[in-house]
Design a protein around this motif. Structure first.
Motif, PDB file in Angstrom:
ATOM      1  N   LEU A   1      -5.990   0.272  -9.537  1.00  0.00           N
ATOM      2  CA  LEU A   1      -5.980  -0.191  -8.150  1.00  0.00           C
ATOM      3  C   LEU A   1      -6.470   0.936  -7.252  1.00  0.00           C
ATOM      4  O   LEU A   1      -6.059   2.075  -7.397  1.00  0.00           O
ATOM      5  CB  LEU A   1      -4.555  -0.570  -7.718  1.00  0.00           C
TER       6      LEU A   1
ATOM      7  N   THR B   1     -21.250  -5.210  -6.262  1.00  0.00           N
ATOM      8  CA  THR B   1     -20.374  -5.206  -5.101  1.00  0.00           C
ATOM      9  C   THR B   1     -19.040  -4.525  -5.355  1.00  0.00           C
ATOM     10  O   THR B   1     -18.248  -4.378  -4.436  1.00  0.00           O
ATOM     11  CB  THR B   1     -20.095  -6.657  -4.652  1.00  0.00           C
ATOM     12  N   THR B   2     -18.793  -4.116  -6.593  1.00  0.00           N
ATOM     13  CA  THR B   2     -17.551  -3.390  -6.837  1.00  0.00           C
ATOM     14  C   THR B   2     -17.607  -2.072  -6.099  1.00  0.00           C
ATOM     15  O   THR B   2     -18.508  -1.270  -6.305  1.00  0.00           O
ATOM     16  CB  THR B   2     -17.373  -3.112  -8.341  1.00  0.00           C
TER      17      THR B   2
ATOM     18  N   ARG C   1      -9.354  -2.584   5.922  1.00  0.00           N
ATOM     19  CA  ARG C   1      -8.547  -2.238   4.769  1.00  0.00           C
ATOM     20  C   ARG C   1      -9.090  -2.911   3.532  1.00  0.00           C
ATOM     21  O   ARG C   1      -9.677  -3.997   3.593  1.00  0.00           O
ATOM     22  CB  ARG C   1      -7.104  -2.657   5.013  1.00  0.00           C
ATOM     23  N   ARG C   2      -8.860  -2.234   2.400  1.00  0.00           N
ATOM     24  CA  ARG C   2      -9.478  -2.730   1.184  1.00  0.00           C
ATOM     25  C   ARG C   2      -8.597  -2.391   0.004  1.00  0.00           C
ATOM     26  O   ARG C   2      -8.053  -1.291  -0.081  1.00  0.00           O
ATOM     27  CB  ARG C   2     -10.848  -2.073   1.009  1.00  0.00           C
ATOM     28  N   LEU C   3      -8.461  -3.317  -0.916  1.00  0.00           N
ATOM     29  CA  LEU C   3      -7.791  -3.036  -2.184  1.00  0.00           C
ATOM     30  C   LEU C   3      -8.690  -3.560  -3.277  1.00  0.00           C
ATOM     31  O   LEU C   3      -9.058  -4.731  -3.270  1.00  0.00           O
ATOM     32  CB  LEU C   3      -6.430  -3.744  -2.243  1.00  0.00           C
ATOM     33  N   VAL C   4      -9.070  -2.696  -4.206  1.00  0.00           N
ATOM     34  CA  VAL C   4      -9.945  -3.118  -5.300  1.00  0.00           C
ATOM     35  C   VAL C   4      -9.175  -3.003  -6.603  1.00  0.00           C
ATOM     36  O   VAL C   4      -8.548  -1.981  -6.864  1.00  0.00           O
ATOM     37  CB  VAL C   4     -11.211  -2.234  -5.381  1.00  0.00           C
ATOM     38  N   ILE C   5      -9.212  -4.052  -7.398  1.00  0.00           N
ATOM     39  CA  ILE C   5      -8.573  -4.037  -8.712  1.00  0.00           C
ATOM     40  C   ILE C   5      -9.684  -4.085  -9.746  1.00  0.00           C
ATOM     41  O   ILE C   5     -10.447  -5.049  -9.802  1.00  0.00           O
ATOM     42  CB  ILE C   5      -7.650  -5.254  -8.903  1.00  0.00           C
ATOM     43  N   VAL C   6      -9.792  -3.043 -10.573  1.00  0.00           N
ATOM     44  CA  VAL C   6     -10.837  -3.002 -11.592  1.00  0.00           C
ATOM     45  C   VAL C   6     -10.186  -2.966 -12.975  1.00  0.00           C
ATOM     46  O   VAL C   6      -9.521  -1.995 -13.310  1.00  0.00           O
ATOM     47  CB  VAL C   6     -11.735  -1.759 -11.428  1.00  0.00           C
ATOM     48  N   PRO C   7     -10.368  -4.029 -13.769  1.00  0.00           N
ATOM     49  CA  PRO C   7      -9.819  -3.994 -15.132  1.00  0.00           C
ATOM     50  C   PRO C   7     -10.523  -2.920 -15.954  1.00  0.00           C
ATOM     51  O   PRO C   7     -11.731  -2.726 -15.825  1.00  0.00           O
ATOM     52  CB  PRO C   7     -10.134  -5.394 -15.676  1.00  0.00           C
TER      53      PRO C   7
ATOM     54  N   PHE D   1       0.804  -1.212   0.000  1.00  0.00           N
ATOM     55  CA  PHE D   1       0.000   0.000   0.000  1.00  0.00           C
ATOM     56  C   PHE D   1       0.836   1.261   0.000  1.00  0.00           C
ATOM     57  O   PHE D   1       0.329   2.337  -0.221  1.00  0.00           O
ATOM     58  CB  PHE D   1      -0.908   0.034   1.232  1.00  0.00           C
TER      59      PHE D   1
ATOM     60  N   ASP E   1      -5.438  -2.212 -15.567  1.00  0.00           N
ATOM     61  CA  ASP E   1      -6.451  -2.083 -14.528  1.00  0.00           C
ATOM     62  C   ASP E   1      -6.118  -0.926 -13.601  1.00  0.00           C
ATOM     63  O   ASP E   1      -5.056  -0.330 -13.669  1.00  0.00           O
ATOM     64  CB  ASP E   1      -6.598  -3.398 -13.747  1.00  0.00           C
TER      65      ASP E   1
END
Lengths: 166, 487
Positions: free
Chosen positions: A90, A135-136, A98-104, A10, A88
């Motif tokens: 991040l 849920t994204t 804590r959160r990590l989202v990966i969106v292509p 992070f 993508d």
């Protein structure tokens, strides 16, 4: 990114972009406004004919909560970051949760830029990504309007060129 | 070549219900040469709405309309009835009121019927015009048609009518419903829509179907009873009844009604919903046909299935049975469908042997093979976070798909092809942080399947998340099943 340590992922990479510190101010203003009803309750408790220690304890509890929330806002805003990679995006956030989202890019259906009244007054906006999944949860608050607009255009462009249906 | 029509439901409640109300088929056209739905439709609407009107009638007579209700009960026939039994008279009054309200609905629906028409336009697209006050014309592009189905709600079935449902893909997936047509007409129009959508001539014969499997009635009933919550509650009911009998204290019998009644209602309603569940393979995809009172026909088009889940309750494992749930893009987001209908729409098969289940999944998601995955299990310290299910928590993947396992009493295995991943989420709550664990969610379209790897080693999960993001990129470039209709 091979075997990143959880903490480093992070914070270490240069490509992570932090959000504007103005968001801290904005959120603290909102905190202040939301304290008003609590203050009103405490005042009422003082006026009522009840033993004095009850309103005193309530006031102390309110003060402790306020100070903790004030500090937490600063820490939490510093944890928001995003990183535009080749294919993508991040988005990381959170201190306690804590959160990590990966969106292509090809999955992005909508990119919104929104701002509430206080955010607007301080010059920060929120960029929100929508995919076909409900849920994204990829939203980046605290970006200045020009940065947000550029980011939105880049994301939209990459989304179009990479999109491949559902 | 198999030309037989879709399998008929095997219940004894036939299309006529013995009332001799089989309505003749009609091909009605209006002034513009557009086709109309069947003239009996307003009546069918009235019958369909009658139970709801019963509720309205009760509310009406309880509040404002008490005067009307009492005046009704002074009618000659009803007065005699009330002398016999006041309760029957009250029910009769409610029924009369409900019938009156239904007639009002029927009158409105008649006007709506006059305004409703459908046709195929010059491009071959399906068009439907409707609306009494606000005229609305819908155009369904052939290229966006995902599935066409014929269903028979109970009211429609009484009159041998059916509803034509066209599922449309797009940003806001939606359904076009045509109420009501005769069963034969509905099938005919379905055949034509599918033929046009596939780019064939409008009078091409219906695609042949091969029946893959049918759920035996006995197995369905037994499996529904065999779920732990159901079996447990029924056992509890038996214990309560026995205890009441032995101690002669009948006060607790009310509990027995609840603990026995609730599972029975659940079992019976699910039985009615899934009775005669038949799966057939056709070029349009997998066709599901089920229902005892209300029969439904659903098509599962390849390319629309996002994720699947195998659900194995504890008591089913002895028999090797499993239920397969499926998330289909666009289903479950339908605002006009009731909750029950959505649930029914997301089951690929309510109970099947494991091999049969694997075969069905292979038909909708060809690249998914859950037996050849590399699994990563939760570390031992996960028991502190999830003492019951920690042994079964794992994620697995191969080059085509990603899967997660969870559950102890009811084991669940959810899987999806890489190309169907919408986003990848790594989350860590404070309790997980203390134990150096994290959870991985693979987000997909709304539906019953949640692909989540719970409480795994934090660092490992982060690595898997990045790995999955790469797999999504590669999976999308290799995925060809989306374009099934555009050959």
């Amino acid at each position: 990114m091979a075997s990143p340590n959880t903490e480093e992922a992070f914070t270490s990479s240069d490509e992570w972009v932090r959000v504007s510190p103005k968001l801290v101010t904005a959120r603290r203003i909102v905190l202040g406004i939301s304290m008003l009803p609590i203050i009103a309750v405490v005042v009422v408790l003082f006026i009522l004919p009840i033993p004095a220690f009850i309103p005193v304890i309530a006031a102390l509890a309110g003060l402790v909560f306020f100070i903790w929330a004030w500090w937490l806002i600063g820490r939490r805003v510093r944890s928001y970051a995003y990183c535009e990679r080749d294919d993508d995006l991040l988005v990381s956030s959170g201190i306690l949760f804590r959160r990590l989202v990966i969106v292509p890019y090809g999955r992005m259906q909508l990119v919104d830029v929104t701002a509430g009244p206080i955010d607007r007054a301080l010059g920060v906006t929120t960029v929100q990504l929508h995919t076909a999944a409900a849920t994204t949860d990829a939203s980046i608050p605290g970006l200045e309007p020009t940065i947000a607009a550029d980011l939105r255009d880049r994301l939209a462009h990459r989304g179009e060129t990479r999109s491949a249906g559902l | 070549m198999n030309d037989s029509p879709p399998p008929e439901p095997t219940s004894t409640i036939g299309d006529d219900l013995g009332l001799g109300l089989s309505a003749p088929g009609s091909a009605l056209f209006d002034a513009h040469g557009h086709r109309k739905v069947h003239p009996i439709s307003p009546l069918v609407h009235a019958v369909a709405v009658f139970p709801a009107m019963g509720g309205v009638a009760i509310a009406f007579s309880a509040s404002g309309g008490a005067a009307v209700a009492s005046r009704l009960s002074s009618l000659p026939g009803l007065e005699a009835l009330s002398a016999l039994s006041p309760i029957l008279a009250a029910i009769a009054v409610i029924a009369v009121l409900a019938a009156l309200f239904s007639l009002i609905v029927a009158a409105y629906q008649y006007v709506a019927w006059r305004a409703l028409s459908f046709w195929f336009d010059d491009d071959g697209d399906f068009r439907m015009q409707s609306g009494v006050l606000f005229r609305q014309q819908r155009r369904v592009q052939l290229s966006r048609i995902q599935a066409v189905d014929v269903t028979q709600p109970l009211a429609a079935r009484v009159f041998s009518m059916a509803v034509l449902v066209i599922e449309v893909a797009g940003q806001d997936d939606s359904r076009v419903r045509l109420k009501y047509l005769t069963l034969a007409d509905a099938r005919e129009i379905r055949r034509e829509v599918l033929a046009r959508a596939a780019g064939l001539a409008a009078d091409t014969a219906e695609a042949p179907q091969d029946i893959v499997t049918k759920v035996p009635t006995g197995r369905l009933a037994f499996s529904l009873l065999l779920r732990l919550s159901t079996a447990g509650l029924l056992l509890l009911t038996a214990v309560i009844i026995l205890a009441s009998y032995l101690t002669e204290g009948w006060a607790g019998i009310g509990f027995a009604l609840v603990t026995g009644g609730v599972p029975l209602i659940v079992v019976i309603s699910e039985y009615i919903r899934f009775h005669g569940f038949t799966v057939a393979q056709s070029p349009d995809g997998l066709r599901l046909h089920y229902g005892l009172l209300r029969t439904e026909s659903r098509t599962v088009p390849p390319g629309r299935v996002q994720a699947i889940e195998y659900v194995e309750p504890l008591l089913w494992r002895r028999f090797g049975w499993t239920r397969v749930l499926v998330t289909i893009a666009g289903v479950g987001a339908d605002s006009s469908g009731g909750n029950q209908r959505q649930q029914g729409n997301t089951v690929l098969i309510p109970v099947a042997g494991i091999d049969q289940a694997h075969d069905l999944v292979a038909r909708v998601l060809p690249d998914l093979d859950t037996s050849s995955l590399t699994w990563v299990a939760a570390p031992k310290r996960t028991w502190k976070r999830s003492p019951i299910q920690w042994r079964n928590l794992a994620v697995g993947w191969d080059e085509a798909a990603f899967a997660t396992r969870r559950g102890r009493v009811t084991k669940r295995l959810a899987a999806l092809p890489h190309a169907r991943t919408q986003s990848v989420r790594w989350t860590q709550g404070p309790w997980e942080r203390a134990l150096r664990l994290a959870t991985l969610h693979i987000d997909t379209t709304p539906g019953p399947v949640a692909v989540s790897g719970l409480h795994l080693d934090g660092d490992q999960v982060l690595e898997i998340a990045y790995h999955q993001a790469d797999a999504v990129r590669e999976g999308r470039s290799r995925d060809r099943s989306i374009h099934w209709g555009q050959q």
